[in-house]
Write a protein that holds these residues in place. Structure first.
Motif, PDB file in Angstrom:
ATOM      1  N   ALA A  21       0.827  -1.207   0.000  1.00  0.00           N
ATOM      2  CA  ALA A  21       0.000   0.000   0.000  1.00  0.00           C
ATOM      3  C   ALA A  21       0.860   1.256   0.000  1.00  0.00           C
ATOM      4  CB  ALA A  21      -0.934  -0.007   1.209  1.00  0.00           C
ATOM      5  N   GLN A  22       1.986   1.212   0.720  1.00  0.00           N
ATOM      6  CA  GLN A  22       2.890   2.361   0.747  1.00  0.00           C
ATOM      7  C   GLN A  22       3.457   2.655  -0.634  1.00  0.00           C
ATOM      8  OE1 GLN A  22       5.575   0.960   3.780  1.00  0.00           O
ATOM      9  NE2 GLN A  22       4.569   2.119   5.402  1.00  0.00           N
ATOM     10  N   ARG A  23       3.432   1.654  -1.514  1.00  0.00           N
ATOM     11  CA  ARG A  23       3.918   1.832  -2.879  1.00  0.00           C
ATOM     12  C   ARG A  23       2.771   1.947  -3.884  1.00  0.00           C
ATOM     13  NH1 ARG A  23       9.285   1.219  -3.264  1.00  0.00           N
ATOM     14  NH2 ARG A  23      10.352   0.524  -1.365  1.00  0.00           N
ATOM     15  N   GLY A  24       1.576   2.179  -3.363  1.00  0.00           N
ATOM     16  CA  GLY A  24       0.432   2.434  -4.230  1.00  0.00           C
ATOM     17  C   GLY A  24      -0.235   1.207  -4.801  1.00  0.00           C
ATOM     18  N   ILE A  25       0.033   0.036  -4.220  1.00  0.00           N
ATOM     19  CA  ILE A  25      -0.527  -1.216  -4.737  1.00  0.00           C
ATOM     20  C   ILE A  25      -1.637  -1.700  -3.814  1.00  0.00           C
ATOM     21  CG2 ILE A  25      -0.023  -3.625  -5.294  1.00  0.00           C
ATOM     22  CD1 ILE A  25       2.797  -2.774  -5.972  1.00  0.00           C
ATOM     23  N   MET A  50      13.501  -4.576  13.489  1.00  0.00           N
ATOM     24  CA  MET A  50      12.937  -3.310  13.974  1.00  0.00           C
ATOM     25  C   MET A  50      12.931  -2.265  12.865  1.00  0.00           C
ATOM     26  SD  MET A  50      11.719  -3.348  17.056  1.00  0.00           S
ATOM     27  CE  MET A  50      11.529  -1.570  17.122  1.00  0.00           C
ATOM     28  N   ARG A  51      13.943  -2.314  11.991  1.00  0.00           N
ATOM     29  CA  ARG A  51      13.961  -1.396  10.839  1.00  0.00           C
ATOM     30  C   ARG A  51      12.728  -1.605   9.968  1.00  0.00           C
ATOM     31  NH1 ARG A  51      19.194  -0.251   8.886  1.00  0.00           N
ATOM     32  NH2 ARG A  51      18.346   0.776   7.030  1.00  0.00           N
ATOM     33  N   ILE A  52      12.324  -2.866   9.806  1.00  0.00           N
ATOM     34  CA  ILE A  52      11.140  -3.147   8.989  1.00  0.00           C
ATOM     35  C   ILE A  52       9.897  -2.610   9.697  1.00  0.00           C
ATOM     36  CG2 ILE A  52       9.774  -4.958   7.891  1.00  0.00           C
ATOM     37  CD1 ILE A  52      12.315  -6.653   7.787  1.00  0.00           C
ATOM     38  N   LEU A  53       9.807  -2.806  11.012  1.00  0.00           N
ATOM     39  CA  LEU A  53       8.676  -2.255  11.756  1.00  0.00           C
ATOM     40  C   LEU A  53       8.656  -0.734  11.658  1.00  0.00           C
ATOM     41  CD1 LEU A  53       8.626  -4.478  14.977  1.00  0.00           C
ATOM     42  CD2 LEU A  53       7.396  -4.805  12.825  1.00  0.00           C
ATOM     43  N   GLN A  54       9.837  -0.125  11.595  1.00  0.00           N
ATOM     44  CA  GLN A  54       9.912   1.327  11.420  1.00  0.00           C
ATOM     45  C   GLN A  54       9.299   1.735  10.087  1.00  0.00           C
ATOM     46  OE1 GLN A  54      13.730   3.438  12.307  1.00  0.00           O
ATOM     47  NE2 GLN A  54      13.638   4.024  10.146  1.00  0.00           N
ATOM     48  N   VAL A  55       9.662   1.022   9.022  1.00  0.00           N
ATOM     49  CA  VAL A  55       9.099   1.326   7.701  1.00  0.00           C
ATOM     50  C   VAL A  55       7.590   1.121   7.701  1.00  0.00           C
ATOM     51  CG1 VAL A  55       9.088   0.623   5.270  1.00  0.00           C
ATOM     52  CG2 VAL A  55      11.260   0.798   6.496  1.00  0.00           C
ATOM     53  N   LEU A  56       7.124   0.113   8.444  1.00  0.00           N
ATOM     54  CA  LEU A  56       5.691  -0.153   8.535  1.00  0.00           C
ATOM     55  C   LEU A  56       4.948   0.898   9.348  1.00  0.00           C
ATOM     56  CD1 LEU A  56       5.888  -4.004   9.151  1.00  0.00           C
ATOM     57  CD2 LEU A  56       4.927  -2.894   7.121  1.00  0.00           C
ATOM     58  N   GLY A  57       5.677   1.723  10.080  1.00  0.00           N
ATOM     59  CA  GLY A  57       5.053   2.789  10.847  1.00  0.00           C
ATOM     60  C   GLY A  57       4.580   2.394  12.230  1.00  0.00           C
ATOM     61  N   VAL A  58       5.119   1.293  12.789  1.00  0.00           N
ATOM     62  CA  VAL A  58       4.663   0.845  14.104  1.00  0.00           C
ATOM     63  C   VAL A  58       5.798   0.727  15.118  1.00  0.00           C
ATOM     64  CG1 VAL A  58       2.709  -0.403  13.090  1.00  0.00           C
ATOM     65  CG2 VAL A  58       4.859  -1.626  13.540  1.00  0.00           C
ATOM     66  N   ALA A  59       7.024   1.117  14.748  1.00  0.00           N
ATOM     67  CA  ALA A  59       8.172   0.877  15.621  1.00  0.00           C
ATOM     68  C   ALA A  59       8.056   1.593  16.957  1.00  0.00           C
ATOM     69  CB  ALA A  59       9.469   1.286  14.915  1.00  0.00           C
ATOM     70  N   GLU A  60       7.671   2.872  16.935  1.00  0.00           N
ATOM     71  CA  GLU A  60       7.613   3.623  18.191  1.00  0.00           C
ATOM     72  C   GLU A  60       6.553   3.057  19.120  1.00  0.00           C
ATOM     73  OE1 GLU A  60       9.812   5.823  19.225  1.00  0.00           O
ATOM     74  OE2 GLU A  60      10.876   5.417  17.347  1.00  0.00           O
ATOM     75  N   GLU A  61       5.403   2.688  18.575  1.00  0.00           N
ATOM     76  CA  GLU A  61       4.369   2.066  19.413  1.00  0.00           C
ATOM     77  C   GLU A  61       4.827   0.703  19.916  1.00  0.00           C
ATOM     78  OE1 GLU A  61       0.045   3.124  17.904  1.00  0.00           O
ATOM     79  OE2 GLU A  61       1.368   2.682  16.201  1.00  0.00           O
ATOM     80  N   ALA A 117      -5.970   1.519   8.527  1.00  0.00           N
ATOM     81  CA  ALA A 117      -5.860   2.919   8.135  1.00  0.00           C
ATOM     82  C   ALA A 117      -5.468   3.088   6.674  1.00  0.00           C
ATOM     83  CB  ALA A 117      -4.834   3.623   9.030  1.00  0.00           C
ATOM     84  N   GLU A 118      -5.183   1.980   5.977  1.00  0.00           N
ATOM     85  CA  GLU A 118      -4.759   2.047   4.580  1.00  0.00           C
ATOM     86  C   GLU A 118      -5.946   1.803   3.651  1.00  0.00           C
ATOM     87  OE1 GLU A 118      -2.201   2.901   3.004  1.00  0.00           O
ATOM     88  OE2 GLU A 118      -0.561   2.915   4.467  1.00  0.00           O
ATOM     89  N   PRO A 119      -6.379   2.809   2.907  1.00  0.00           N
ATOM     90  CA  PRO A 119      -7.534   2.626   2.020  1.00  0.00           C
ATOM     91  C   PRO A 119      -7.297   1.635   0.884  1.00  0.00           C
ATOM     92  CG  PRO A 119      -6.504   4.768   1.663  1.00  0.00           C
ATOM     93  CD  PRO A 119      -5.861   4.185   2.883  1.00  0.00           C
ATOM     94  N   LEU A 120      -6.044   1.336   0.571  1.00  0.00           N
ATOM     95  CA  LEU A 120      -5.760   0.409  -0.523  1.00  0.00           C
ATOM     96  C   LEU A 120      -5.823  -1.060  -0.091  1.00  0.00           C
ATOM     97  CD1 LEU A 120      -2.805   2.202  -2.367  1.00  0.00           C
ATOM     98  CD2 LEU A 120      -5.163   1.922  -3.165  1.00  0.00           C
ATOM     99  N   LEU A 393      16.327   8.415   3.395  1.00  0.00           N
ATOM    100  CA  LEU A 393      16.661   7.661   2.188  1.00  0.00           C
ATOM    101  C   LEU A 393      15.504   7.615   1.195  1.00  0.00           C
ATOM    102  CD1 LEU A 393      18.539   4.589   3.718  1.00  0.00           C
ATOM    103  CD2 LEU A 393      19.530   6.635   2.691  1.00  0.00           C
ATOM    104  N   GLY A 394      14.263   7.772   1.681  1.00  0.00           N
ATOM    105  CA  GLY A 394      13.108   7.648   0.800  1.00  0.00           C
ATOM    106  C   GLY A 394      12.754   6.198   0.560  1.00  0.00           C
ATOM    107  N   ASP A 395      11.861   5.943  -0.376  1.00  0.00           N
ATOM    108  CA  ASP A 395      11.395   4.571  -0.600  1.00  0.00           C
ATOM    109  C   ASP A 395      11.938   3.955  -1.884  1.00  0.00           C
ATOM    110  OD1 ASP A 395      10.010   5.987  -2.489  1.00  0.00           O
ATOM    111  OD2 ASP A 395       8.016   5.465  -1.755  1.00  0.00           O
ATOM    112  N   GLY A 396      12.947   4.581  -2.470  1.00  0.00           N
ATOM    113  CA  GLY A 396      13.525   4.052  -3.704  1.00  0.00           C
ATOM    114  C   GLY A 396      15.002   3.759  -3.546  1.00  0.00           C
ATOM    115  N   TRP A 397      15.703   3.777  -4.663  1.00  0.00           N
ATOM    116  CA  TRP A 397      17.152   3.567  -4.650  1.00  0.00           C
ATOM    117  C   TRP A 397      17.835   4.813  -4.105  1.00  0.00           C
ATOM    118  CZ3 TRP A 397      19.838  -0.796  -6.751  1.00  0.00           C
ATOM    119  CH2 TRP A 397      18.998  -1.779  -7.268  1.00  0.00           C
TER     120      TRP A 397
END
Length: 452
Positions: A21-25, A50-61, A117-120, A393-397
């Motif tokens: 969903a973060q990539r529009g799919i 934990m880095r993956i959980l950070q990208v998922l938006g749940v690390a702090e919680e 929370a993700e409409p996709l 870094l963003g979500d790309g290369w």
């Protein structure tokens, strides 16, 4: 609308849906159970995950419902300490504690809330009945069978995966099978135990003990052949003393080591326990599945067939290496009989004092992915000097550099200069050694080159 169908709404399936969903799919997530499984299962993730959980938006919680693990303590049959491997609970090379102990339902609630929370993302209580790609058939709770057109199918449906059966894959046994009793309990008082994992190295009754949260604990006991319906009171007594405990779950598990014979059939992929199962001795079962999702999601977003074909080629050797390590660790800590067990106890009590052994035992860096790019660092997971660096870094290369701005890279690559602001303690620059580092969207090093 074309969308990915994800079978299984456990942590791996939900993580995959969020990453897509973060990539529009868009995705349709199927699971027979509308609510997360309420009882504890996985209890540990490392700082890379934990880095993956950070990208998922749940690390702090997640940090609010988990606790840093202090390392590993090896005990003999009388619970005397043979060796202690301490971890720094503050942070590791990825800006999080290297070991994080938790109760899986807490993580699942965070992920489900994030998914909602993700409409996709659409979630449907149902079970898959057919995969005739691109058509996926599924049965609703009322017995109605419906179908949907899929751009890809992700089988995240666990060890007894239906998707794995539907694509004709089988499980390849890697030579480990043991029955264990797992007991989760909540004590009325804090047991004041050391805050790491306790491993009882007793070949007659190997056991594991750990604290997961305030007054919440887990015990695991290896079962003898033919042993069932074990009385746990005598087993728990050495840990509890006079402290009462409320058992919230006791379950017998067969710990296995296996991998699927194939992880991909066209645009159908297996992830998590559907693709691999590992003994729990290094705490990488759930983490391996989340790594699968992180590896595959960005590749699916590109639609590149060559990239998609690299999923199994990269992940399978990585998983096999971790399974081998888990088997060796399990044998070293719990296996062997008679003379072999006596030798092992002597070795465990002394070998850890040798120079370098303690660092090796505490190493949390996972194996490099094979066949990725070029250079000595290719395939490794780049460190994160501070929380939130992945946002930079963003979500790309991306290309990391320290000197003059590099040239010759595609326009879509993000150029990130590593300065005091983003690398306050200099750890990332020491790792870079003046080189330019090319990172894939999953933070894996693709290539390095000398600064211009």
């Amino acid at each position: 609308m074309e969308r990915v169908v994800i079978v299984g709404a456990g942590p791996v399936g939900v993580a995959a849906a969020i990453l897509l969903a973060q990539r529009g799919i868009a995705s349709l997530v199927l699971d027979r159970y509308p609510e997360p499984y309420p009882l504890p299962r996985a209890v540990h993730v490392d700082d890379e995950v934990m880095r993956i959980l950070q990208v998922l938006g749940v690390a702090e919680e997640f940090l609010q419902v988990s606790r840093p693990g202090l390392g590993l303590r090896l005990l003999d049959a009388r619970h005397r300490v043979m060796a202690t491997f301490d971890r720094d609970p503050s942070r590791g090379p990825h800006a999080y504690p290297q070991a994080n102990m938790f109760d899986q339902p807490d993580l699942e609630r965070l992920l489900r809330r994030r998914m909602a929370a993700e409409p996709l993302i659409s979630f449907v209580p149902g079970t898959v009945v057919s995969v005739d790609f691109p058509t996926v058939g599924y049965r609703l709770p009322d017995g109605t069978v419906q179908s949907v057109q899929a751009s890809a199918v992700l089988g995240c449906d666990g060890a007894n995966s239906t998707v794995r059966d539907l694509i004709g894959a089988t499980l390849v046994d890697l030579g480990f099978e043991e029955r264990w009793l797992v007991v989760d309990g909540i004590c009325e008082e804090d047991l004041r135990a050391w805050g790491g994992v306790h491993q009882v190295c007793d070949p007659r009754r190997a056991a594991t003990f750990m604290q997961l949260g305030p007054r919440r604990y887990r015990w695991e006991f290896r079962l003898l052949p033919g042993e069932t319906d074990l009385d746990v009171d005598p087993l728990l007594a050495p840990w509890l003393g006079t402290v009462p405990v409320r058992i919230v779950r006791r379950a017998e598990y067969t710990f296995r080591a296996s991998v699927a014979s194939t992880w991909q059939s066209g645009r159908v992929f297996l992830l998590g326990d559907a693709a691999h199962q590992t003994p729990p001795f290094i705490g990488q079962g759930l983490g391996a599945g989340l790594r699968d999702a992180y590896n595959l999601a960005w590749k699916l977003a590109t639609g590149d067939a060559a990239l998609l074909a690299s999923y199994e080629r990269e992940r399978l050797p990585h998983v096999r290496a971790q399974i081998r390590l888990a088997i060796v660790a399990g044998w070293a800590m719990t296996g062997g009989q008679d003379r072999a067990a006596a030798v092992r106890r002597l070795l465990l009590g002394s070998v850890w004092r040798l120079p370098g052994m303690k660092g090796l035992a505490l190493r949390s860096t996972s194996p490099a992915l094979r066949g990725v790019g070029r250079g000595r660092l290719a395939g490794t997971f780049a460190p994160q000097p501070s929380r939130g660096f992945d946002t930079v870094l963003g979500d790309g290369w991306a290309v990391l550099y320290t000197g003059a701005e590099p040239s010759g890279f595609p326009a879509e690559y993000r150029l990130v200069k590593v300065t005091d602001e983003v690398d306050p303690n200099g750890s990332l620059r020491r790792w870079m050694r003046g080189r330019q580092i090319v990172l894939r969207p999953d933070r894996v090093v693709f290539a390095t080159r000398r600064s211009q």
